[in-house]
Scaffold this motif. Sequence first.
Motif, PDB file in Angstrom:
ATOM      1  N   ILE A  69      20.911  33.517 -48.258  1.00 46.32           N
ATOM      2  CA  ILE A  69      19.666  33.995 -47.650  1.00 46.32           C
ATOM      3  C   ILE A  69      18.942  32.831 -46.972  1.00 46.32           C
ATOM      4  O   ILE A  69      18.406  32.981 -45.864  1.00 46.32           O
ATOM      5  N   SER A  70      18.936  31.661 -47.601  1.00 44.51           N
ATOM      6  CA  SER A  70      18.320  30.473 -47.008  1.00 44.51           C
ATOM      7  C   SER A  70      18.968  30.125 -45.673  1.00 44.51           C
ATOM      8  O   SER A  70      18.273  29.816 -44.694  1.00 44.51           O
ATOM      9  N   ILE A  71      20.282  30.192 -45.633  1.00 42.56           N
ATOM     10  CA  ILE A  71      21.002  29.899 -44.388  1.00 42.56           C
ATOM     11  C   ILE A  71      20.644  30.940 -43.321  1.00 42.56           C
ATOM     12  O   ILE A  71      20.444  30.601 -42.154  1.00 42.56           O
ATOM     13  N   GLY A  72      20.540  32.187 -43.733  1.00 39.92           N
ATOM     14  CA  GLY A  72      20.131  33.242 -42.799  1.00 39.92           C
ATOM     15  C   GLY A  72      18.760  32.965 -42.208  1.00 39.92           C
ATOM     16  O   GLY A  72      18.542  33.154 -41.004  1.00 39.92           O
ATOM     17  N   SER A  73      17.838  32.490 -43.039  1.00 35.88           N
ATOM     18  CA  SER A  73      16.495  32.136 -42.553  1.00 35.88           C
ATOM     19  C   SER A  73      16.574  30.993 -41.552  1.00 35.88           C
ATOM     20  O   SER A  73      15.829  30.965 -40.571  1.00 35.88           O
ATOM     21  N   ALA A  74      17.474  30.062 -41.789  1.00 33.52           N
ATOM     22  CA  ALA A  74      17.648  28.934 -40.867  1.00 33.52           C
ATOM     23  C   ALA A  74      18.122  29.421 -39.498  1.00 33.52           C
ATOM     24  O   ALA A  74      17.619  28.968 -38.459  1.00 33.52           O
ATOM     25  N   TYR A  75      19.049  30.359 -39.476  1.00 31.15           N
ATOM     26  CA  TYR A  75      19.523  30.902 -38.195  1.00 31.15           C
ATOM     27  C   TYR A  75      18.440  31.739 -37.519  1.00 31.15           C
ATOM     28  O   TYR A  75      18.347  31.773 -36.290  1.00 31.15           O
ATOM     29  N   GLU A  76      17.618  32.379 -38.317  1.00 31.74           N
ATOM     30  CA  GLU A  76      16.467  33.106 -37.775  1.00 31.74           C
ATOM     31  C   GLU A  76      15.528  32.124 -37.069  1.00 31.74           C
ATOM     32  O   GLU A  76      15.064  32.385 -35.950  1.00 31.74           O
ATOM     33  N   ILE A  77      15.278  30.984 -37.703  1.00 36.73           N
ATOM     34  CA  ILE A  77      14.425  29.948 -37.109  1.00 36.73           C
ATOM     35  C   ILE A  77      15.019  29.451 -35.800  1.00 36.73           C
ATOM     36  O   ILE A  77      14.302  29.284 -34.809  1.00 36.73           O
ATOM     37  N   GLU A  78      16.328  29.218 -35.784  1.00 45.52           N
ATOM     38  CA  GLU A  78      16.962  28.730 -34.559  1.00 45.52           C
ATOM     39  C   GLU A  78      16.745  29.708 -33.410  1.00 45.52           C
ATOM     40  O   GLU A  78      16.393  29.312 -32.293  1.00 45.52           O
ATOM     41  N   THR A  79      16.914  30.988 -33.676  1.00 42.53           N
ATOM     42  CA  THR A  79      16.707  32.008 -32.650  1.00 42.53           C
ATOM     43  C   THR A  79      15.265  31.992 -32.159  1.00 42.53           C
ATOM     44  O   THR A  79      14.996  32.019 -30.946  1.00 42.53           O
ATOM     45  N   GLN A  80      14.326  31.915 -33.085  1.00 42.60           N
ATOM     46  CA  GLN A  80      12.909  31.917 -32.726  1.00 42.60           C
ATOM     47  C   GLN A  80      12.525  30.655 -31.953  1.00 42.60           C
ATOM     48  O   GLN A  80      11.701  30.712 -31.034  1.00 42.60           O
ATOM     49  N   LEU A  81      13.122  29.527 -32.297  1.00 44.09           N
ATOM     50  CA  LEU A  81      12.859  28.296 -31.561  1.00 44.09           C
ATOM     51  C   LEU A  81      13.376  28.392 -30.124  1.00 44.09           C
ATOM     52  O   LEU A  81      12.728  27.913 -29.192  1.00 44.09           O
ATOM     53  N   LEU A  82      14.536  29.001 -29.958  1.00 49.26           N
ATOM     54  CA  LEU A  82      15.084  29.191 -28.610  1.00 49.26           C
ATOM     55  C   LEU A  82      14.171  30.088 -27.778  1.00 49.26           C
ATOM     56  O   LEU A  82      13.935  29.829 -26.593  1.00 49.26           O
ATOM     57  N   ILE A  83      13.619  31.117 -28.405  1.00 47.47           N
ATOM     58  CA  ILE A  83      12.668  31.993 -27.712  1.00 47.47           C
ATOM     59  C   ILE A  83      11.401  31.207 -27.365  1.00 47.47           C
ATOM     60  O   ILE A  83      10.878  31.318 -26.243  1.00 47.47           O
ATOM     61  N   ALA A  84      10.920  30.395 -28.302  1.00 51.33           N
ATOM     62  CA  ALA A  84       9.733  29.565 -28.051  1.00 51.33           C
ATOM     63  C   ALA A  84       9.983  28.613 -26.881  1.00 51.33           C
ATOM     64  O   ALA A  84       9.094  28.382 -26.048  1.00 51.33           O
ATOM     65  N   TYR A  85      11.194  28.073 -26.812  1.00 45.27           N
ATOM     66  CA  TYR A  85      11.561  27.195 -25.689  1.00 45.27           C
ATOM     67  C   TYR A  85      11.584  27.992 -24.381  1.00 45.27           C
ATOM     68  O   TYR A  85      11.047  27.540 -23.358  1.00 45.27           O
ATOM     69  N   ASP A  86      12.191  29.183 -24.412  1.00 38.20           N
ATOM     70  CA  ASP A  86      12.239  30.036 -23.216  1.00 38.20           C
ATOM     71  C   ASP A  86      10.838  30.341 -22.694  1.00 38.20           C
ATOM     72  O   ASP A  86      10.628  30.435 -21.484  1.00 38.20           O
ATOM     73  N   LEU A  87       9.896  30.491 -23.616  1.00 37.50           N
ATOM     74  CA  LEU A  87       8.517  30.805 -23.251  1.00 37.50           C
ATOM     75  C   LEU A  87       7.691  29.551 -22.942  1.00 37.50           C
ATOM     76  O   LEU A  87       6.492  29.634 -22.691  1.00 37.50           O
ATOM     77  N   LYS A  88       8.362  28.393 -23.001  1.00 38.00           N
ATOM     78  CA  LYS A  88       7.744  27.093 -22.704  1.00 38.00           C
ATOM     79  C   LYS A  88       6.651  26.697 -23.704  1.00 38.00           C
ATOM     80  O   LYS A  88       5.711  25.990 -23.361  1.00 38.00           O
ATOM     81  N   PHE A  89       6.798  27.155 -24.959  1.00 36.65           N
ATOM     82  CA  PHE A  89       5.873  26.748 -26.019  1.00 36.65           C
ATOM     83  C   PHE A  89       6.275  25.400 -26.599  1.00 36.65           C
ATOM     84  O   PHE A  89       5.449  24.713 -27.197  1.00 36.65           O
ATOM     85  N   ILE A  90       7.556  25.042 -26.454  1.00 37.58           N
ATOM     86  CA  ILE A  90       8.058  23.747 -26.916  1.00 37.58           C
ATOM     87  C   ILE A  90       8.929  23.133 -25.822  1.00 37.58           C
ATOM     88  O   ILE A  90       9.501  23.842 -25.006  1.00 37.58           O
ATOM     89  N   SER A  91       9.011  21.805 -25.855  1.00 41.62           N
ATOM     90  CA  SER A  91       9.815  21.092 -24.858  1.00 41.62           C
ATOM     91  C   SER A  91      11.286  21.074 -25.282  1.00 41.62           C
ATOM     92  O   SER A  91      11.619  21.368 -26.428  1.00 41.62           O
TER      93      SER A  91
END
Length: 118
Positions: A69-91
């Motif tokens: 489950i912890s690993i699943g949460s990590a992959y969830e974070i990766e997906t959300q970070l990629l979306i945040a990058y797409d939206l230009k919230f992070i560099s």
Amino acid sequence: MAHKFKELQIWQRSRAFCSVIYKLTSDFPETEKFGLVNQLRRASVSIPSNIAEGSSRSSNKDFIRFLTISIGSAYEIETQLLIAYDLKFISEQELKQVINDLNEIIKMISKFKSSLHI
């Protein structure tokens, strides 16, 4: 077999990672407070929380389930970070650094998981 979760490097590292996510998301737009900010923070807290909960279980089989489950949460974070990058919230630099940290945590959890005997 209970593990002392506070002594586990995977718990220590994933706990520290939460602070990174909280700091990173503090600069997100206010409109994302209940969106990506909330999702990223909850998923980051889920990693050490599931390690801690799993460590209290009476069998390695149960502990392995919580580590998964912890690993699943990590992959969830990766997906959300990629979306945040797409939206230009992070560099791109922030994205690379955080995903690098996340990948190290995933590897550590996976290695620890494979060391547990069922």
